[in-house]
Design a protein around this motif. Sequence first.
Motif, PDB file in Angstrom:
ATOM      1  N   ALA A  69       0.824  -1.207   0.000  1.00 59.09           N
ATOM      2  CA  ALA A  69       0.000   0.000   0.000  1.00 59.09           C
ATOM      3  C   ALA A  69       0.857   1.255   0.000  1.00 59.09           C
ATOM      4  O   ALA A  69       0.500   2.258  -0.634  1.00 59.09           O
ATOM      5  N   ARG A  87      -8.896   0.024  -4.064  1.00 56.12           N
ATOM      6  CA  ARG A  87      -8.484  -0.941  -3.047  1.00 56.12           C
ATOM      7  C   ARG A  87      -9.688  -1.636  -2.416  1.00 56.12           C
ATOM      8  O   ARG A  87      -9.686  -2.843  -2.184  1.00 56.12           O
ATOM      9  N   SER A 140      -7.249   0.392   4.825  1.00 52.92           N
ATOM     10  CA  SER A 140      -7.087   0.883   3.452  1.00 52.92           C
ATOM     11  C   SER A 140      -7.648   2.297   3.313  1.00 52.92           C
ATOM     12  O   SER A 140      -7.031   3.163   2.683  1.00 52.92           O
ATOM     13  N   GLU A 428      -4.172  -7.096  -0.182  1.00 54.27           N
ATOM     14  CA  GLU A 428      -5.365  -6.315   0.081  1.00 54.27           C
ATOM     15  C   GLU A 428      -6.590  -7.202   0.277  1.00 54.27           C
ATOM     16  O   GLU A 428      -7.680  -6.708   0.463  1.00 54.27           O
TER      17      GLU A 428
END
Length: 430
Positions: A69, A87, A140, A428
């Motif tokens: 990320a 994401r 996220s 993710e």
Amino acid sequence: MGRDRYVDFLRAWAIVSVVAGHWLITALVREPDGAIRAPELLAEIPWTQWLTLGFQIMPLFFLAGGYAAGGSWAAASGDASGWVRRRALRLLVPAGVYSGLVLIAVGVCQLVGVDAGTLELVGWAMAMQFWFLPVYLVLSALTPLLHAAHLRWGLLVPVGMGVVAGVAAYVPYGGLLGYVLVWGVAYQLGFCWRDGLLRGKGLALVGCGGAAFVGLVVLGPYPVSLIRVTGQDPSNTDPPSLAMLAWVVAQVGGCLLLAPLLRKVLARERVWRVVRGVGGASMTLYLWHMLPVLIVAAGFYLTGLAPQPALGSPAWWGLRVPWLVVLGVVMAGVVAGVRPLAGIHGRARLSVQGRSWTLWLGLAFAVGSLARFAVHGFAPDGRFPLLSALGLAVGTALVMPAGDRPVCDRDLPHRSSTAASGNSPVPEVS
């Protein structure tokens, strides 16, 4: 920064460990009346709680997720809404497809009169892995802020998060915050690892984290089990405890110490092809890995074909080997069977220009619904969870409005090759 095979290995290894751990501790017993019971191995045979030290490696998944990320957000040119939307969809679309199919099955079973207790147990088993999804979605969504803090304060950020997590553990309802803070420490350390701030600190992290874990378990109030055990209070995972935080630190340190050796191993193409294959199927493995248990239960336990030595006996442990092998074979079939569903994400249209308020409102709906599934399962009290199902559907729809461009190959959750650009989907999604 180019692709790091070691990061791909960490998330693939984390997925395999989660799946193998859940399968190993799953015990089934056929009662004389034909009913299937699932005794809790960790509760009935307490020494098995030590096994969780080998299977609880989700800190590595959050570490790898933060690593990826950090690079992805740094290349996003400050478009927070578009980046978070992409994401989030890598989680929400496959999770939504999985949830939709399971909920359809729950609805059908309820209509035909399946026993409520059985339906509740199966619904819980199919949602037991969902705890990860809302936590990762929140991290996220917070990545632009977390990364900005990282650029300004570096290692002080995970240290501060750990301190706040320790205080929150003693505050009413602070445990909810602990989910984000404890797992967020591993995520934030991923930023630090990528930027070189952890260089030379592996041994110190192992020593400090390991010593703290031992002290909290031996001298403190925490159990050794790193998986929730019914009736165990306090728990190390529900919510994440200070002992779990110490385990996060120690595991990150161990990861750093092993990196040089494992990078040499991963340079071999044969090894890398296996890792890449597992990584490419990671979301499917994570979401669907309890379905093989239900299939094997129906085929071998409901029919009475499965031998049933006493739980925890040498014969029972010996049968764990064929049990894992059979589940692995069935899982391979499940992966092949659901592969066409992966194309749904590719056919979806993704708008990076969608209105911000729809994104954040959608995430709120989705996080709340996924959290309810994680806690109560897909069939609480043997009933169809209408509000949670609607919440997930509405949330996903708000996050994914009709867009201007089709999703590219590099956006697909089942393609591990995307890691080269720092947008690897695997950390993710599970």
